[in-house]
Design a protein around this motif. Sequence first.
Motif, PDB file in Angstrom:
ATOM      1  N   PRO A 126      26.554 -63.383  21.560  1.00 24.14           N
ATOM      2  CA  PRO A 126      26.557 -63.870  20.157  1.00 24.14           C
ATOM      3  C   PRO A 126      25.305 -64.318  19.283  1.00 24.14           C
ATOM      4  O   PRO A 126      24.250 -64.309  19.894  1.00 24.14           O
ATOM      5  N   PRO A 127      25.499 -64.394  18.114  1.00 25.19           N
ATOM      6  CA  PRO A 127      24.416 -64.508  17.211  1.00 25.19           C
ATOM      7  C   PRO A 127      23.586 -66.104  17.719  1.00 25.19           C
ATOM      8  O   PRO A 127      24.097 -66.804  18.331  1.00 25.19           O
ATOM      9  N   GLY A 128      22.352 -66.010  17.706  1.00 24.02           N
ATOM     10  CA  GLY A 128      21.459 -66.937  17.922  1.00 24.02           C
ATOM     11  C   GLY A 128      21.291 -66.964  19.687  1.00 24.02           C
ATOM     12  O   GLY A 128      20.494 -67.783  20.203  1.00 24.02           O
ATOM     13  N   SER A 129      21.613 -65.879  20.375  1.00 22.00           N
ATOM     14  CA  SER A 129      21.629 -65.920  21.839  1.00 22.00           C
ATOM     15  C   SER A 129      20.193 -65.293  22.191  1.00 22.00           C
ATOM     16  O   SER A 129      19.600 -65.012  21.244  1.00 22.00           O
ATOM     17  N   ALA A 130      19.841 -65.815  23.366  1.00 23.66           N
ATOM     18  CA  ALA A 130      18.470 -65.229  23.844  1.00 23.66           C
ATOM     19  C   ALA A 130      18.432 -65.012  25.333  1.00 23.66           C
ATOM     20  O   ALA A 130      19.553 -65.475  26.076  1.00 23.66           O
ATOM     21  N   HIS A 131      17.792 -63.818  25.905  1.00 26.55           N
ATOM     22  CA  HIS A 131      17.515 -63.508  27.125  1.00 26.55           C
ATOM     23  C   HIS A 131      16.545 -63.038  27.535  1.00 26.55           C
ATOM     24  O   HIS A 131      15.659 -62.444  26.526  1.00 26.55           O
ATOM     25  N   ARG A 132      16.161 -62.543  28.728  1.00 25.26           N
ATOM     26  CA  ARG A 132      15.227 -61.808  29.412  1.00 25.26           C
ATOM     27  C   ARG A 132      16.114 -60.616  29.966  1.00 25.26           C
ATOM     28  O   ARG A 132      16.509 -60.833  30.964  1.00 25.26           O
ATOM     29  N   PRO A 133      16.353 -59.589  29.346  1.00 25.84           N
ATOM     30  CA  PRO A 133      17.252 -58.534  29.928  1.00 25.84           C
ATOM     31  C   PRO A 133      16.731 -57.950  31.224  1.00 25.84           C
ATOM     32  O   PRO A 133      15.499 -57.765  31.305  1.00 25.84           O
ATOM     33  N   THR A 134      17.463 -57.959  32.139  1.00 23.19           N
ATOM     34  CA  THR A 134      17.123 -57.818  33.441  1.00 23.19           C
ATOM     35  C   THR A 134      18.119 -56.719  34.172  1.00 23.19           C
ATOM     36  O   THR A 134      19.279 -57.033  33.872  1.00 23.19           O
ATOM     37  N   VAL A 135      17.554 -55.484  34.657  1.00 22.80           N
ATOM     38  CA  VAL A 135      18.416 -54.629  35.442  1.00 22.80           C
ATOM     39  C   VAL A 135      18.093 -54.860  36.912  1.00 22.80           C
ATOM     40  O   VAL A 135      16.800 -54.836  37.453  1.00 22.80           O
ATOM     41  N   ALA A 136      18.991 -55.281  37.727  1.00 23.33           N
ATOM     42  CA  ALA A 136      18.961 -55.218  39.174  1.00 23.33           C
ATOM     43  C   ALA A 136      19.725 -54.229  39.617  1.00 23.33           C
ATOM     44  O   ALA A 136      20.748 -53.852  39.335  1.00 23.33           O
ATOM     45  N   GLN A 137      19.386 -54.072  41.146  1.00 21.34           N
ATOM     46  CA  GLN A 137      20.216 -53.482  41.993  1.00 21.34           C
ATOM     47  C   GLN A 137      20.199 -51.712  41.855  1.00 21.34           C
ATOM     48  O   GLN A 137      21.042 -51.222  42.163  1.00 21.34           O
ATOM     49  N   GLY A 138      19.149 -51.470  41.053  1.00 20.33           N
ATOM     50  CA  GLY A 138      19.308 -50.129  40.687  1.00 20.33           C
ATOM     51  C   GLY A 138      18.563 -49.542  39.326  1.00 20.33           C
ATOM     52  O   GLY A 138      17.917 -50.470  38.891  1.00 20.33           O
ATOM     53  N   ARG A 139      19.161 -48.589  38.848  1.00 19.96           N
ATOM     54  CA  ARG A 139      18.374 -47.855  37.528  1.00 19.96           C
ATOM     55  C   ARG A 139      19.678 -47.922  36.641  1.00 19.96           C
ATOM     56  O   ARG A 139      20.779 -47.388  36.832  1.00 19.96           O
ATOM     57  N   SER A 140      19.398 -48.176  35.407  1.00 22.23           N
ATOM     58  CA  SER A 140      20.438 -48.156  34.353  1.00 22.23           C
ATOM     59  C   SER A 140      19.880 -47.782  32.726  1.00 22.23           C
ATOM     60  O   SER A 140      18.731 -48.162  32.684  1.00 22.23           O
ATOM     61  N   LEU A 141      20.858 -47.104  32.022  1.00 20.27           N
ATOM     62  CA  LEU A 141      20.223 -46.868  30.586  1.00 20.27           C
ATOM     63  C   LEU A 141      21.151 -47.931  29.849  1.00 20.27           C
ATOM     64  O   LEU A 141      22.432 -48.289  30.489  1.00 20.27           O
ATOM     65  N   VAL A 142      20.647 -48.610  29.144  1.00 20.33           N
ATOM     66  CA  VAL A 142      21.403 -49.927  28.182  1.00 20.33           C
ATOM     67  C   VAL A 142      21.200 -49.537  26.823  1.00 20.33           C
ATOM     68  O   VAL A 142      19.955 -49.286  26.185  1.00 20.33           O
ATOM     69  N   LEU A 143      22.470 -49.369  25.896  1.00 20.46           N
ATOM     70  CA  LEU A 143      22.334 -49.114  24.481  1.00 20.46           C
ATOM     71  C   LEU A 143      22.648 -50.044  23.962  1.00 20.46           C
ATOM     72  O   LEU A 143      23.515 -50.918  24.344  1.00 20.46           O
ATOM     73  N   TYR A 144      21.746 -50.534  23.168  1.00 20.47           N
ATOM     74  CA  TYR A 144      21.686 -51.853  22.104  1.00 20.47           C
ATOM     75  C   TYR A 144      22.237 -51.662  20.910  1.00 20.47           C
ATOM     76  O   TYR A 144      21.640 -50.820  20.260  1.00 20.47           O
TER      77      TYR A 144
END
Length: 155
Positions: A126-144
């Motif tokens: 949601p608006p105003g949220s924050a994170h440290r984007p983390t991929v675990a247990q393998g490899r992934s493409l992430v579309l933002y």
Amino acid sequence: MSDKAAFHEALAALTGQIAGRRLDRDLQTWLNQTHGQGSDAYRQLKAGCLAGVAQGWLCEREGGGIRYGRVFQADDALHRFSVDVVDMQDIAGPHHTHPLGEIDLIMPLEGDATFDGHPAGWCVYPPGSAHRPTVAQGRSLVLYLLPEGQIQFTR
């Protein structure tokens, strides 16, 4: 989807369905039910991302072990969403906030990769949220998808 123009067109059709909706858990549920793993839309977007990486117009930059790139700026055809794609493997990215929210499509490539604990499919911040984007247990493409392209990296 074999080229950048076709990828843009597919994303425009998708963003047309989400434009004006609140970025919240209800949208995440709807996206996973309507366009989740196993759907035609998911398969097409993943194929487009893989083609873009292979052709060099996606994830063309690299930094800190993460391949990334903004493929489209926010424009009217994309209903004011920008589009970024990252290729991450067992790594945490830079902390950032989402002034207007963020919609992520998670596309595992190796292992049982998760993004911030989410498996293949959609995750909505949601608006105003924050994170440290983390991929675990393998490899992934992430579309933002970022409304108005807004993202603020923490210093």
